[in-house]
Write a protein that holds these residues in place. Sequence first.
Motif, short mmCIF file in Angstrom:
data_model
loop_
_atom_site.label_atom_id
_atom_site.label_comp_id
_atom_site.label_asym_id
_atom_site.label_seq_id
_atom_site.Cartn_x
_atom_site.Cartn_y
_atom_site.Cartn_z
N TRP A 250 -22.93 -83.43 -66.05
CA TRP A 250 -24.03 -83.07 -65.17
C TRP A 250 -25.38 -83.44 -65.77
O TRP A 250 -26.31 -83.80 -65.03
CB TRP A 250 -23.96 -81.59 -64.82
CG TRP A 250 -22.67 -81.30 -64.13
CD1 TRP A 250 -21.57 -80.68 -64.64
CD2 TRP A 250 -22.30 -81.73 -62.81
NE1 TRP A 250 -20.54 -80.67 -63.73
CE2 TRP A 250 -20.96 -81.30 -62.60
CE3 TRP A 250 -22.95 -82.39 -61.78
CZ2 TRP A 250 -20.28 -81.53 -61.40
CZ3 TRP A 250 -22.28 -82.63 -60.60
CH2 TRP A 250 -20.97 -82.21 -60.41
N TYR A 251 -25.48 -83.41 -67.09
CA TYR A 251 -26.70 -83.94 -67.71
C TYR A 251 -26.80 -85.45 -67.49
O TYR A 251 -27.89 -85.99 -67.29
CB TYR A 251 -26.71 -83.63 -69.21
CG TYR A 251 -26.95 -82.18 -69.53
CD1 TYR A 251 -28.06 -81.50 -69.03
CD2 TYR A 251 -26.07 -81.47 -70.34
CE1 TYR A 251 -28.28 -80.17 -69.32
CE2 TYR A 251 -26.28 -80.13 -70.65
CZ TYR A 251 -27.39 -79.49 -70.12
OH TYR A 251 -27.61 -78.17 -70.41
N ASP A 252 -25.65 -86.12 -67.54
CA ASP A 252 -25.60 -87.57 -67.35
C ASP A 252 -25.98 -87.96 -65.93
O ASP A 252 -26.81 -88.86 -65.71
CB ASP A 252 -24.18 -88.04 -67.69
CG ASP A 252 -23.96 -89.54 -67.52
OD1 ASP A 252 -24.80 -90.24 -66.95
OD2 ASP A 252 -22.89 -90.01 -67.97
N THR A 253 -25.44 -87.27 -64.95
CA THR A 253 -25.50 -87.76 -63.57
C THR A 253 -26.55 -87.08 -62.70
O THR A 253 -26.80 -87.51 -61.57
CB THR A 253 -24.13 -87.61 -62.89
OG1 THR A 253 -23.75 -86.22 -62.89
CG2 THR A 253 -23.07 -88.42 -63.63
N THR A 254 -27.16 -85.99 -63.17
CA THR A 254 -28.20 -85.32 -62.39
C THR A 254 -29.42 -85.07 -63.27
O THR A 254 -29.29 -84.96 -64.49
CB THR A 254 -27.71 -83.97 -61.81
OG1 THR A 254 -27.39 -83.07 -62.87
CG2 THR A 254 -26.47 -84.16 -60.94
N GLU A 255 -30.57 -84.95 -62.65
CA GLU A 255 -31.81 -84.73 -63.41
C GLU A 255 -32.05 -83.22 -63.51
O GLU A 255 -32.85 -82.62 -62.78
CB GLU A 255 -32.97 -85.45 -62.72
CG GLU A 255 -32.79 -86.96 -62.74
CD GLU A 255 -33.93 -87.71 -62.05
OE1 GLU A 255 -34.44 -87.22 -61.01
OE2 GLU A 255 -34.32 -88.77 -62.56
#
Length: 393
Positions: A250-255
Motif C-alpha cells: 500500500w505504500y508502494d501503490t497508493t500515496e
Amino acid sequence: IALVGARIVTMRDAYDRQEVIENGTILVNGNRIEAVGASGDVEIPDGYRSVDVAGHTVIPGLVDAHAHGAMSNDQLQPRQNWMQYANLAFGVTTIHDPSNDNWGIFSMAELQRTGESLAPRIFSTGRILYGALAPGATARVDDYEDALFHVRRQKEQGAISVKSYNYLGRDQRQQVLEAARELDMIVVPEGGMRLEQNLTQIVDGHTGIEHSLSVKRIYDDIDQLWSQTGVFYSPTFVVAYGGLMGEEYWYDTTEVWKNEKLMSFTPESIVFPRSIRRPRAPEAHYNHFFVAEEARELNALGVPVVIGAHGQLAGLGAHWEFWMMEQGGFSPFEALRGATIDGARYFGMDAEIGSIEPGKLADLVVIDGNPLENIRDSQNVVYTMLNGRLYDA
C-alpha cells in the motif's frame, strides 16, 4: 438518534444471507440499536434526532482482532492517544491486542470503559506467556499448576485471553489450553513460522491461529483438517510471512501521505518516512496475495478469517486488511464479514457487537460510497458511532 436513508449492510445471519437494506433507517436508543429496517417500515419516535445519511453505507463497527499499539510511556497514560483517535476515525470500534504491557493496556481499557479516554473498546492478552528466555517475559510451564497460575494472573489483571507464545513442548501448550478452559479464557498462539507447530495448535483446539501459515500453498489435507475444527484464522496480511509484506504494497501503490483523515491524527514522523520515499516492487513479489488466496480457500470451507492490522498503521491498516482479502478472492461482502461479525465471534462477543440488529450495542460506521461495489470506498468514513454516541470522523 435515527440514521435515515442509508444502505445498511447488517451482517445479520451473514453466513446464510447477504442482507442489504436499501434506503434504510436505524434507531439508536442510549447505547443500543432499537430498530433497523427499510425507512418506510421504521417509524421515528418523537424526541429522536434524525441524521440524513442518504447515499451512504452503514456497516457494523470494525473489529481489529490483532491490534498492537502503544498505550503508555513509563506508566503514564495519555488521555488523548492519537492511535486510538485514528482507529475511531476509520471506523475501528473494537480492538484486541495479543501482546502488550499489562499496566499499559489494562489501565487504558479501564479509562476507555469509564469514558475518561476516547478509544475503541479495548481487549487484550496483556503480556504474552512466553516459552523462551526473555527478561520479564518468560512464563515457565513445567506442569499444569504452572499453566493455571500464569493464566489466572493474567485474568486477574484484566485479560480476556492469553497468548501462548513459542512453547516448544506440545504438552506445555495443551496445559495452557486446559487452564484457559478451566478459567473461561481464550488462547491465541503463534507458530513461529513452523507449519508443524501450527497444525498441532489447530488439532489441540486453540481459539485461533495468529499470523499466516509459513508456506505458499496448502492442499486438501490441511483444508480438510482445519475445516473440521472451530479454530479461527487471523493471517495479519499486513505482515504476512514469506515475501514482501502487505503493508509495503500500500505504500508502494497508493500515496498514503495524502490521506487527509489519516494525517489529521497521525504524526508526519510516522507516515512520511515510510510512504514518501518508499521501496517499490513488481506485484508478483508481494506475498499477501498468496496468503489471501489460501485464506479464501479455507473460508470457503467454513474457517472464519478475521482482520488484524498488527498496529502497523492505526485505522487505515484495518482497511488494508480486508482490501487484501478481496485481492485473494473474497467478495467485498465476505471481506467485510471478516472485519465485523467474524471478529466479534472470534472473541465470543457476537451477542453484543459485529452486526446491526435490535438489542446489540450501537457500534456503527457511516461510509460515503458503497464498499460492496468498490471496497476501497470503506476508508471514506463520515461518522463513527461508538456505544451509541455519534462522532464526526
